[in-house]
Design a protein around this motif. Structure first.
Motif, PDB file in Angstrom:
ATOM      1  N   SER A 241       1.203  -1.067   0.089  1.00 20.59           N
ATOM      2  CA  SER A 241       0.342   0.023  -0.048  1.00 20.59           C
ATOM      3  C   SER A 241       0.679   0.852   0.176  1.00 20.59           C
ATOM      4  N   ALA A 242       0.470   2.189  -0.639  1.00 16.81           N
ATOM      5  CA  ALA A 242       0.854   3.555  -1.240  1.00 16.81           C
ATOM      6  C   ALA A 242       1.186   3.996   1.224  1.00 16.81           C
ATOM      7  N   GLU A 243       0.597   3.709   2.022  1.00 19.88           N
ATOM      8  CA  GLU A 243       0.783   4.297   3.156  1.00 19.88           C
ATOM      9  C   GLU A 243       1.661   3.548   4.148  1.00 19.88           C
ATOM     10  N   LEU A 244       1.438   2.339   3.484  1.00 20.28           N
ATOM     11  CA  LEU A 244       2.537   1.390   3.917  1.00 20.28           C
ATOM     12  C   LEU A 244       4.432   1.995   3.904  1.00 20.28           C
ATOM     13  N   GLY A 245       3.965   2.421   2.184  1.00 14.16           N
ATOM     14  CA  GLY A 245       5.198   2.855   1.783  1.00 14.16           C
ATOM     15  C   GLY A 245       6.483   3.565   1.949  1.00 14.16           C
ATOM     16  N   ARG A 246       4.416   5.270   2.228  1.00 15.96           N
ATOM     17  CA  ARG A 246       4.989   6.256   2.696  1.00 15.96           C
ATOM     18  C   ARG A 246       5.788   6.300   4.358  1.00 15.96           C
ATOM     19  N   GLN A 247       4.886   5.307   5.057  1.00 21.27           N
ATOM     20  CA  GLN A 247       6.156   4.969   6.141  1.00 21.27           C
ATOM     21  C   GLN A 247       7.354   4.144   6.057  1.00 21.27           C
ATOM     22  N   ALA A 248       7.970   3.966   5.003  1.00 25.06           N
ATOM     23  CA  ALA A 248       8.930   3.440   4.912  1.00 25.06           C
ATOM     24  C   ALA A 248       9.929   4.567   4.765  1.00 25.06           C
ATOM     25  N   VAL A 249       9.405   4.989   3.512  1.00 21.60           N
ATOM     26  CA  VAL A 249      10.365   6.516   3.227  1.00 21.60           C
ATOM     27  C   VAL A 249      10.272   7.444   4.381  1.00 21.60           C
ATOM     28  N   GLU A 250       9.090   7.560   5.250  1.00 19.79           N
ATOM     29  CA  GLU A 250       9.476   8.445   5.939  1.00 19.79           C
ATOM     30  C   GLU A 250      10.644   7.610   7.400  1.00 19.79           C
ATOM     31  N   ALA A 251      10.377   6.550   7.560  1.00 23.60           N
ATOM     32  CA  ALA A 251      11.630   6.067   8.266  1.00 23.60           C
ATOM     33  C   ALA A 251      13.114   6.210   7.644  1.00 23.60           C
ATOM     34  N   ILE A 252      13.246   5.544   6.218  1.00 21.96           N
ATOM     35  CA  ILE A 252      14.251   5.895   5.717  1.00 21.96           C
ATOM     36  C   ILE A 252      15.056   7.070   5.985  1.00 21.96           C
ATOM     37  N   SER A 253      14.415   8.036   5.073  1.00 28.04           N
ATOM     38  CA  SER A 253      14.700   9.379   5.371  1.00 28.04           C
ATOM     39  C   SER A 253      15.029  10.052   6.125  1.00 28.04           C
ATOM     40  N   ASP A 254      14.236   9.926   7.337  1.00 31.30           N
ATOM     41  CA  ASP A 254      14.862  10.415   8.804  1.00 31.30           C
ATOM     42  C   ASP A 254      15.798   9.691   9.377  1.00 31.30           C
ATOM     43  N   ALA A 255      16.412   8.082   9.275  1.00 31.79           N
ATOM     44  CA  ALA A 255      17.620   8.285   9.496  1.00 31.79           C
ATOM     45  C   ALA A 255      18.847   8.529   9.192  1.00 31.79           C
ATOM     46  N   PHE A 256      18.545   8.810   7.501  1.00 27.86           N
ATOM     47  CA  PHE A 256      19.455   9.564   7.398  1.00 27.86           C
ATOM     48  C   PHE A 256      19.996  10.701   7.669  1.00 27.86           C
ATOM     49  N   ALA A 257      19.071  11.099   7.180  1.00 32.66           N
ATOM     50  CA  ALA A 257      19.194  12.810   8.052  1.00 32.66           C
ATOM     51  C   ALA A 257      19.937  13.779   9.500  1.00 32.66           C
ATOM     52  N   ALA A 258      19.036  12.057  10.311  1.00 38.53           N
ATOM     53  CA  ALA A 258      19.730  12.242  10.905  1.00 38.53           C
ATOM     54  C   ALA A 258      21.310  11.887  11.672  1.00 38.53           C
ATOM     55  N   ASP A 259      22.015  10.446  10.224  1.00 42.63           N
ATOM     56  CA  ASP A 259      23.249  10.616  10.636  1.00 42.63           C
ATOM     57  C   ASP A 259      23.562  12.153  10.011  1.00 42.63           C
ATOM     58  N   ILE A 260      22.853  12.439   9.099  1.00 48.46           N
ATOM     59  CA  ILE A 260      23.817  13.351   8.510  1.00 48.46           C
ATOM     60  C   ILE A 260      23.580  14.511   9.475  1.00 48.46           C
TER      61      ILE A 260
END
Ligand SMILES: [Zn+2]
Length: 245
Positions: A214-233
């Motif tokens: 689902s797009a909703e599940l995908g949105r959760q994944a994109v959010e979690a992944i981009s959050d992790a990279f933004a935090a590490d940067i």
């Protein structure tokens, strides 16, 4: 709207972006078979969307044009093009060197193409450059590393996670009308350089992706992944004395 895409910037915008946040984000993937319902460039299109999201969250950084050069890969399957580490290693090391020349203090190389061969290569090439260039902080890993969504690693090959992330990023490009859960007539190339997965003409998805994606599940994944990279940067910038927005 802030422009994060390298190739769209004019020189003055580029200089200002590097001055504001000396971060370069490199999306990398592959042209690879991803079932009947997804396009061949999925890995790269997906990671490019995620990289742009990381820049939006940071409020800065420069996202390179996405590249499609990676290691195997379902090399024997229709539409897959793969490259050797001997070819890719100098390509990435020189790219990092060029980004350092252009002012990079942090480089994030994010691969949307997975598999042990690619992940080992991405880790190794990042570590090699980091060891020789202590002035640049390198983050080099696959999208999913260190990330969970609902207790699961958001990673697979053309499965629930990749399909869901693509539904979130490119909803009109998931071709459900062509989806087959079991494929028994895969076109395979006999002369692939490496049959990495011991590929056969028979492919079965473990679940009916029409029900589990689902797009909703995908949105959760994109959010979690981009959050992790933004935090590490952000952490890397702080560790090097830069204040991040
Ligand atoms: Zn993929």
């Amino acid at each position: 709207m802030t422009e994060f895409r390298y190739e769209h910037m004019y020189p003055d915008e580029f200089a200002a972006a590097v001055e504001k946040l000396p971060v370069f984000i490199v999306p990398t993937g592959l042209l690879e078979w991803h079932g009947d319902h997804l396009p061949l460039g999925l890995d790269t299109l997906k990671v490019y969307g995620i990289c742009l999201e990381v820049a939006r969250k940071l409020g800065g950084g420069i996202v390179l044009p996405p590249n499609y050069y990676g290691t195997p890969g379902f090399s024997t399957y229709l539409g897959t093009l793969t490259y050797s580490e001997q070819t890719l290693r100098p390509l990435f090391l020189e790219l990092f060197g060029q980004l350092k020349k252009a002012g990079a203090k942090v480089i994030a190389l994010i691969t949307g193409h997975y598999g042990k061969t690619q992940v080992d290569f991405i880790h190794a090439v990042g570590a090699e450059f980091a060891a020789a260039n202590p002035g640049v902080h390198i983050i080099a890993r696959p999208e999913y590393e260190g990330v969970t969504v609902n207790g699961e690693s958001p990673s697979d090959h053309a499965g629930k996670w990749e399909t869901s992330m693509f539904l979130a990023l490119h909803p009109d490009k998931v071709r459900w009308g062509s989806y087959r859960q079991r494929i028994t007539d895969m076109k395979t190339y006999p002369d692939a350089p490496l049959d990495y997965h011991k590929e056969t003409a028979d492919w079965t998805f473990r679940e009916d992706l029409r029900k589990t994606s689902s797009a909703e599940l995908g949105r959760q994944a994109v959010e979690a992944i981009s959050d992790a990279f933004a935090a590490d940067i952000r952490n890397a910038l702080t560790g090097r004395g830069f204040s991040s927005p």
